[in-house]
Write an enzyme that holds these catalytic residues in place. Sequence first.
Site, PDB file in Angstrom:
ATOM      1  N   GLU A   1      33.239  24.171  66.722  1.00 43.15           N
ATOM      2  CA  GLU A   1      34.689  24.365  66.623  1.00 43.15           C
ATOM      3  C   GLU A   1      35.091  25.733  67.161  1.00 43.15           C
ATOM      4  O   GLU A   1      36.002  25.841  67.996  1.00 43.15           O
ATOM      5  CB  GLU A   1      35.155  24.231  65.176  1.00 43.15           C
ATOM      6  CG  GLU A   1      36.659  24.467  65.038  1.00 43.15           C
ATOM      7  CD  GLU A   1      37.149  24.414  63.603  1.00 43.15           C
ATOM      8  OE1 GLU A   1      38.350  24.193  63.408  1.00 43.15           O
ATOM      9  OE2 GLU A   1      36.330  24.605  62.676  1.00 43.15           O
TER      10      GLU A   1
ATOM     11  N   GLN B   1      50.118  53.648  88.148  1.00 42.35           N
ATOM     12  CA  GLN B   1      48.928  53.852  87.309  1.00 42.35           C
ATOM     13  C   GLN B   1      49.039  53.151  85.954  1.00 42.35           C
ATOM     14  O   GLN B   1      48.060  52.594  85.456  1.00 42.35           O
ATOM     15  CB  GLN B   1      48.682  55.345  87.097  1.00 42.35           C
ATOM     16  CG  GLN B   1      47.378  55.639  86.385  1.00 42.35           C
ATOM     17  CD  GLN B   1      47.160  57.123  86.173  1.00 42.35           C
ATOM     18  OE1 GLN B   1      47.833  57.740  85.348  1.00 42.35           O
ATOM     19  NE2 GLN B   1      46.249  57.716  86.933  1.00 42.35           N
TER      20      GLN B   1
END
Length: 381
Positions: free
Chosen positions: A242, A279
């Site tokens: 799961e 940046q």
Amino acid sequence: MHARTPEQASFAASIDAFCRARTGTRAQRDALTQHGVEAHNVELYAQMAELGWLGVGIDAEYGGSGGGMSEICLFAERTAYGLAPVGGYVTTAVAAGPYAKFGTPAQKQKVLTGITQGRVEAISISEPGAGSDAAAITCRAERASGGFVVNGQKTWCSNAHIADHLLLVARTRSAGQGSRHEGLTMFCVPANTPGVEIRGIPTLNGKEVNDVYFTDCFLPEDSVVGVVDQAWPQLMSGLNSERLILAATMLGRGRRAFDDAVAYVKDRKQFGKPVGSFQALKHRIADLALELECSELLLYRVAQMADEAPEKMLPREASMAKLKATETAKRVALEGVQMMGGYGYATEFDMESHLRATVISTVYGGTSEIQRDIIGKTFGL
């Protein structure tokens, strides 16, 4: 990227090609999902069944190809990346495990063969008062002539509305002085059984989850999956699958959100240059790429461990994989919205749907808090 065998690489390439052809455009996806309302398209799923993909983790005697957890995760990841509306696969793949391990020959023949042919399966565990604490289950299955009578409510049952069967976990006796998890039993319940009512729960991400009401619902003795009163250890044996399948699905969605964000910041210009060259965004992209790479390496390493020792419980590793992949996918989608600005919030683009799909992933299948608690316990804490 983790190393793949030639067979795995070919499998992934086939899935990618299929998704590019069938779900590659927004118009195609809108047509298949009623503009994002439906999470599962029966026709598309049937096409995958014809290709033999849905039986990737099922033994050949039931029409599958006998693959392992690595192949199951690969299928879940690549279909999620391709935005294929096959939401029924996750619960189906998870449900297959208990039937394969504990089901009777008749149950295996019916359910596992049906899965390879494109049928959907669901699991019904959670209740209004029993989410993370599954030991608090109160939905009862009481002995009756030739079987059991079930009364109670389940909730957050994913895909119940499109499933052939519900893998129900109900209380068959009160817990004794020992573990609170004693006295739970698994049942295979055909979704059209009299006394079963399925009601959809509206959510941000369309039609996925349901309330399920059981009112004097009779189940014959042969509905029991495994051993009466032993559902808890049976459930525990399937937690690896799961958590890994959920992790794989969110890895795929996270990678798609990342690629969509990168494509946008490369194309979008402000102040005379692409915003991705700034940046602040460049570093954000670098950080997200790093986290996705870590998630992938962890996921497939744990999947490989599960394949090498199928009966071994991997609570620490499986919880780590689920925690890392879901938290990363959610972060990528949130950052994607931020980098795209207003367009990240607009339904014109896929980023807002990435956010809706990923933000809930840190809740279902065991919350991030529960995963951290499990990891901590493995260190004796």
